[in-house]
Motif scaffolding. Structure first.
Motif, mmCIF file in Angstrom:
data_model
loop_
_atom_site.group_PDB
_atom_site.id
_atom_site.type_symbol
_atom_site.label_atom_id
_atom_site.label_comp_id
_atom_site.label_asym_id
_atom_site.label_seq_id
_atom_site.Cartn_x
_atom_site.Cartn_y
_atom_site.Cartn_z
ATOM 1 N N GLU A 113 -19.152 16.344 -17.060
ATOM 2 C CA GLU A 113 -18.448 16.697 -15.818
ATOM 3 C C GLU A 113 -19.074 15.961 -14.627
ATOM 4 O OE1 GLU A 113 -18.544 20.957 -15.441
ATOM 5 O OE2 GLU A 113 -17.249 21.238 -17.195
ATOM 6 N N GLN A 114 -20.387 15.866 -14.601
ATOM 7 C CA GLN A 114 -21.082 15.149 -13.523
ATOM 8 C C GLN A 114 -20.723 13.658 -13.540
ATOM 9 O OE1 GLN A 114 -22.909 16.591 -11.062
ATOM 10 N NE2 GLN A 114 -22.182 18.464 -12.024
ATOM 11 N N VAL A 115 -20.630 13.100 -14.719
ATOM 12 C CA VAL A 115 -20.282 11.675 -14.841
ATOM 13 C C VAL A 115 -18.839 11.447 -14.406
ATOM 14 C CG1 VAL A 115 -20.027 9.751 -16.461
ATOM 15 C CG2 VAL A 115 -22.004 11.284 -16.628
ATOM 16 N N TRP A 116 -17.925 12.329 -14.790
ATOM 17 C CA TRP A 116 -16.511 12.153 -14.445
ATOM 18 C C TRP A 116 -16.281 12.260 -12.943
ATOM 19 C CZ3 TRP A 116 -13.306 9.556 -17.151
ATOM 20 C CH2 TRP A 116 -13.416 9.526 -18.529
ATOM 21 N N LYS A 117 -17.181 12.906 -12.230
ATOM 22 C CA LYS A 117 -17.065 12.950 -10.771
ATOM 23 C C LYS A 117 -17.244 11.564 -10.151
ATOM 24 C CE LYS A 117 -18.533 17.720 -10.166
ATOM 25 N NZ LYS A 117 -19.600 18.625 -9.680
ATOM 26 N N ARG A 118 -17.840 10.642 -10.889
ATOM 27 C CA ARG A 118 -18.040 9.268 -10.417
ATOM 28 C C ARG A 118 -16.813 8.396 -10.679
ATOM 29 N NH1 ARG A 118 -23.631 7.696 -9.821
ATOM 30 N NH2 ARG A 118 -24.889 9.579 -9.838
ATOM 31 N N ASN A 119 -15.789 8.969 -11.281
ATOM 32 C CA ASN A 119 -14.535 8.284 -11.559
ATOM 33 C C ASN A 119 -14.713 7.037 -12.441
ATOM 34 O OD1 ASN A 119 -11.767 8.044 -11.431
ATOM 35 N ND2 ASN A 119 -11.821 6.745 -9.611
ATOM 36 N N PRO A 120 -15.335 7.202 -13.605
ATOM 37 C CA PRO A 120 -15.492 6.036 -14.486
ATOM 38 C C PRO A 120 -14.170 5.650 -15.132
ATOM 39 C CG PRO A 120 -16.215 7.988 -15.612
ATOM 40 C CD PRO A 120 -15.857 8.409 -14.208
ATOM 41 N N LYS A 121 -14.091 4.395 -15.537
ATOM 42 C CA LYS A 121 -12.924 3.942 -16.285
ATOM 43 C C LYS A 121 -12.956 4.556 -17.688
ATOM 44 C CE LYS A 121 -11.232 -0.363 -15.988
ATOM 45 N NZ LYS A 121 -11.184 -1.829 -16.164
ATOM 46 N N LYS A 122 -14.173 4.598 -18.274
ATOM 47 C CA LYS A 122 -14.320 5.117 -19.627
ATOM 48 C C LYS A 122 -15.767 5.546 -19.861
ATOM 49 C CE LYS A 122 -13.601 3.841 -24.445
ATOM 50 N NZ LYS A 122 -13.191 2.784 -25.365
ATOM 51 N N VAL A 123 -15.968 6.717 -20.450
ATOM 52 C CA VAL A 123 -17.296 7.153 -20.879
ATOM 53 C C VAL A 123 -17.475 6.660 -22.309
ATOM 54 C CG1 VAL A 123 -18.779 9.111 -21.388
ATOM 55 C CG2 VAL A 123 -17.339 9.158 -19.356
ATOM 56 N N LEU A 124 -18.569 5.939 -22.547
ATOM 57 C CA LEU A 124 -18.802 5.361 -23.865
ATOM 58 C C LEU A 124 -19.583 6.293 -24.786
ATOM 59 C CD1 LEU A 124 -19.744 1.773 -22.661
ATOM 60 C CD2 LEU A 124 -17.532 2.585 -23.495
ATOM 61 N N ALA A 125 -20.647 6.919 -24.250
ATOM 62 C CA ALA A 125 -21.483 7.793 -25.082
ATOM 63 C C ALA A 125 -22.272 8.739 -24.200
ATOM 64 C CB ALA A 125 -22.440 6.959 -25.926
#
Length: 167
Positions: A113-125
């Protein structure tokens, strides 16, 4: 006339059978290659689960993660003898297994959830590992520009320990 019709039909029949045979061979070959390519990962997982059960006293396992930034770690999620949800972090060597109660730190979903707040194109791992001697979640992702980024979160409180961007 009938003879001419039968002669024209036979080559089409053999062409169709040949195409189907080639497709079947390609599918079987692809399955074999995929099986061979995934064998090392399944062997690593089996080894990590065995070590986690022996050294970490896990009675069951539910998830498997691995990281390989500076050192390779395999993490096995599962339950111990007291039926507590735990993580066992297993170094590649198999020595010095770290066992953590899942209730004493951040969950994988909380970190994501913390990573998605950074608006990534894709989470790899996203995997639990050891960073500077302490348990930490290591997440790799692609930013909106398509550049590789890493975030390392402290397991106990979610503090960002390391951020590498735009590789």
């Amino acid at each position: 006339m009938r003879q001419q019709y039968q002669q024209r039909r036979r080559p089409r029949h053999w062409v169709l059978l040949s195409i189907l045979l080639v497709i079947l061979v390609l599918l079987l070959s692809g399955g074999y290659v995929i099986s061979k390519a995934s064998k090392p990962l399944s062997q690593m997982q089996t080894h990590a689960e065995t070590v986690a059960k022996k050294s970490g006293h896990l009675t069951s396992t539910s998830d498997f993660y691995w990281t390989n930034l500076n050192t390779t770690y395999y993490t096995v999620a599962g339950k111990n003898k007291a039926q507590q949800a735990v993580y066992a972090i297993v170094p590649k060597s198999g020595n010095n297994v770290t066992v953590l109660k899942q209730s004493e730190g951040l969950s994988r979903n909380t970190v994501l959830e913390q990573v998605w707040k950074r608006n990534p194109k894709k989470v790899l791992a996203a995997a639990l590992s050891i960073f500077n001697g302490k348990p930490a979640w290591q997440v790799s992702y692609l930013n909106q520009s398509g550049k590789l980024c890493y975030l390392t979160f402290q397991y106990s409180n979610g503090k960002i320990l390391q951020q590498i961007a735009n590789i």
